[in-house]
Motif scaffolding. Sequence first.
Motif, PDB file in Angstrom:
ATOM      1  N   GLU A 115      46.898 -12.550 -37.172  1.00  0.00           N
ATOM      2  CA  GLU A 115      46.427 -11.412 -36.383  1.00  0.00           C
ATOM      3  C   GLU A 115      46.229 -11.807 -34.918  1.00  0.00           C
ATOM      4  OE1 GLU A 115      42.855  -8.048 -36.562  1.00  0.00           O
ATOM      5  OE2 GLU A 115      42.666  -9.922 -37.671  1.00  0.00           O
ATOM      6  N   VAL A 116      45.683 -13.011 -34.702  1.00  0.00           N
ATOM      7  CA  VAL A 116      45.488 -13.505 -33.336  1.00  0.00           C
ATOM      8  C   VAL A 116      46.829 -13.695 -32.638  1.00  0.00           C
ATOM      9  CG1 VAL A 116      44.607 -15.409 -31.941  1.00  0.00           C
ATOM     10  CG2 VAL A 116      43.309 -14.611 -33.918  1.00  0.00           C
ATOM     11  N   ALA A 150      48.316 -11.705 -29.286  1.00  0.00           N
ATOM     12  CA  ALA A 150      48.683 -12.461 -28.088  1.00  0.00           C
ATOM     13  C   ALA A 150      50.142 -12.234 -27.711  1.00  0.00           C
ATOM     14  CB  ALA A 150      48.407 -13.944 -28.309  1.00  0.00           C
ATOM     15  N   GLU A 151      51.017 -12.180 -28.708  1.00  0.00           N
ATOM     16  CA  GLU A 151      52.445 -11.992 -28.433  1.00  0.00           C
ATOM     17  C   GLU A 151      52.741 -10.655 -27.770  1.00  0.00           C
ATOM     18  OE1 GLU A 151      54.293 -12.524 -32.199  1.00  0.00           O
ATOM     19  OE2 GLU A 151      54.521 -14.710 -31.966  1.00  0.00           O
ATOM     20  N   THR A 203      51.402 -13.851 -24.251  1.00  0.00           N
ATOM     21  CA  THR A 203      50.400 -14.899 -24.107  1.00  0.00           C
ATOM     22  C   THR A 203      50.656 -15.987 -25.138  1.00  0.00           C
ATOM     23  OG1 THR A 203      48.756 -13.319 -23.314  1.00  0.00           O
ATOM     24  CG2 THR A 203      47.929 -15.399 -24.171  1.00  0.00           C
ATOM     25  N   ARG A 204      50.661 -17.229 -24.666  1.00  0.00           N
ATOM     26  CA  ARG A 204      50.906 -18.353 -25.570  1.00  0.00           C
ATOM     27  C   ARG A 204      49.652 -18.624 -26.397  1.00  0.00           C
ATOM     28  NH1 ARG A 204      51.885 -20.272 -20.650  1.00  0.00           N
ATOM     29  NH2 ARG A 204      50.307 -21.914 -20.875  1.00  0.00           N
ATOM     30  N   VAL A 205      49.831 -18.861 -27.674  1.00  0.00           N
ATOM     31  CA  VAL A 205      48.691 -19.176 -28.535  1.00  0.00           C
ATOM     32  C   VAL A 205      49.093 -20.279 -29.506  1.00  0.00           C
ATOM     33  CG1 VAL A 205      49.267 -17.361 -30.192  1.00  0.00           C
ATOM     34  CG2 VAL A 205      46.935 -18.235 -30.086  1.00  0.00           C
ATOM     35  N   ARG A 206      48.229 -21.253 -29.632  1.00  0.00           N
ATOM     36  CA  ARG A 206      48.421 -22.354 -30.574  1.00  0.00           C
ATOM     37  C   ARG A 206      47.312 -22.264 -31.604  1.00  0.00           C
ATOM     38  NH1 ARG A 206      46.751 -27.880 -30.416  1.00  0.00           N
ATOM     39  NH2 ARG A 206      45.788 -27.498 -28.380  1.00  0.00           N
ATOM     40  N   THR A 207      47.655 -22.418 -32.867  1.00  0.00           N
ATOM     41  CA  THR A 207      46.646 -22.291 -33.925  1.00  0.00           C
ATOM     42  C   THR A 207      46.355 -23.655 -34.545  1.00  0.00           C
ATOM     43  OG1 THR A 207      48.313 -21.837 -35.624  1.00  0.00           O
ATOM     44  CG2 THR A 207      47.408 -19.942 -34.436  1.00  0.00           C
TER      45      THR A 207
END
Length: 737
Positions: free
Chosen positions: A666-667, A671-672, A676-680
């Motif tokens: 969901e995060v 972000a996409e 927006t770049r997101v690392r989990t």
Amino acid sequence: MLACAATAWAAEGGGSDKASEVVFLVQLAVLIFFGRVLGEAMQRIGQPTVMGQLVGGLLLGPSVLGLLWPDAQHALFPSSAGQKAMLDGVSQFGVLMLLLLAGMETDLQLVRRIGRAAFSVSLTGIVLPFGCGFILGEFLPDWLLPKPDERLIAALFLGTALSISSVKIVAMVVREMEFLRRNVGQVILASAVIDDTVGWIIIAITFSLAESGSIDAASLARSIIGTLAFIVISLTIGRRLVFWMIRWVNDSFVSEVPVISLILLLMIGMALITQAIGVHTVLGAFIAGILVGESPILTRRIDYQLRGVIVGLFAPVFFGTAGLSADLTILGDMRLLGLTAGLVAIASIGKFAGAFAGGEIGGLTRSESLALASGMNARGSTEVIVATIGLSMGVLSQDLFTMIVAMAVITTLAMPPMLRWSLGRLPLGAEEKARLEREEIESKGFLPNVERLLLAVDDSSNGAFAAHLTGLIAGSRGIPTTVLRIGIGNGDGKGAEPEPPETPEEAVKSAAEAARQDAGEDTAKGNPKPEPVPVTTVEHDAPERDVIAEEARKGYDMLILGEDKTATAKSGFHPRAARAVAGFEGTVALTVGRGRHLEHPEDARLRIILPVNGTEASRRATEIAVALARGTGVGILALYVASREAKNRGRIARLSRRHEEAILREVVKLAEQYDTRVRTKVCVDVGPDDAILRESSHPDSLIVMGVNRRPGKTLYFGDTAASVLARAKASILFVAV
């Protein structure tokens, strides 16, 4: 019973020229009752509510009640001038109120986004039916016109009446079918908006010519130049002025609903201005509605408050009165029946062909053009308003008015099933699917529905850092922001901080503009560039609870707090911060700046750490983290900490993995949507506070943490938040719900 009472009143002399307040109240009650009941019935069968209100008037008028029980009809709606004037007064003011509401529902940003297709559809969809209506007016028999020697004005009016669409009816059907956000749905709605806007401009000019009784170059030039000047000034200078007035009245008055009084005064004032420049008052009311709807604050509240009285009182009275004025018994005359059938055919074919051709020119597919043409053929409430004004000004005869009302009813009732059929044949493309998914996420989100931010800060470095973060959040969406400067100069006198290079207002504005420019880079994905952020400043002497509460009553969705002593050395929040937060009922974000962020708050670099756990507080923190990342171009580390027990138990472990995957997915999805770049990252070998602290060792780290307020006099967000607050060297933004 009501009819018996009306008959008894007539027998006692109620049919005299003297106006009766009792009869007026009975008329209002009857129109409201029938309008509500029949409107409800229409809506249940998939038709617009306004058609039920119009049908109610037809049933109560000479078409039905007057035919079946003339004494009761004449007693209930006497023909005396004084009695009619009372109902007509409410009805005429209702026209302005309906146009105000129509203007508020006009989405100019949608028109700007759609562009070519909407304008081509509107151009051909107006020109072709206008030409058909004008030609029809030139060939109408003299006995059907009130003033045969002014045939040109009647022809212009008829052309305008046939070319206009009802944006309200179109929007209702498209929304009901959940096609409002589809590409073709937006083109339909934007085209209807342009139709309505251009139509009212043409109508206003036509009415001014009708009032002068003739058409000459000077009169026409005055009308056109005056109309264009009024619209340009209203949509530029007037737009900013109306926003300032709404904000000032809302923030300065303590009495109930002062903004509604202001809007009514604006509507009346602009209606009088258009009357003074020689065009009809309807244009002023419509433009006033557009300006009110464009206001970036209080839009939902204003709409809710105004819509109740307009829909509950003015709409059923106006459309019911319009139905009373129509006499469908004239259609027993075969000549008039044939002319009415011809009018319906010409109106439908002209509008359908014009809109279909516009869709083809605008690059739409055949299926999309078919749906577009089906939707644009509804006249509905707009046509009835136009016809009523034309009748009152003497442009239309009673018979021609009835024919136009019949045409409006027939085309409006035919539109919903046609549009449903055509929309049901449209496939969903990949790009459109991605946009719809983003908008679905936003519709359920918190930040997209925030209309106004309140930033409470002092003149400390932490206050400057909070102002910088607020600007990033506000700038990513163009959210109006109020800076509440509290506790100015009220520090503890120890270790005075240097004066920040920017005031909080300047910090908000500069950060907001930078975020706005960065956010504008993803417009290719369908995200509109945010509007500039309006910033207002209010100053108070102390951060007491009642100060925040007093400001909060003016209508804010979120409070961001940044003070010198937000946190204490004993791992908690300062009592002043607790008092400030206690005065605000909505979402609160508390800023605890540290390290580099206090040394250079105006140029703070961010490395965002986002702990997530799937709660509502966590979701809101995620949205704020994405807004901060979007405004600065940095990435996000989304951190999920799984329980140690789940690690060692098979079935529980599988359920836990699914849960954490769903939360992190969901995060990533949110972000996409904004590039927006997101690392989990999932941690299972440490406690939540230790995991957060381990990942936030970088000096630019900002922990964005969703928390829940716990009951009690002290400000407490739970053990994990307390541990992070006490041990972290990084800056923290607590998002509390």
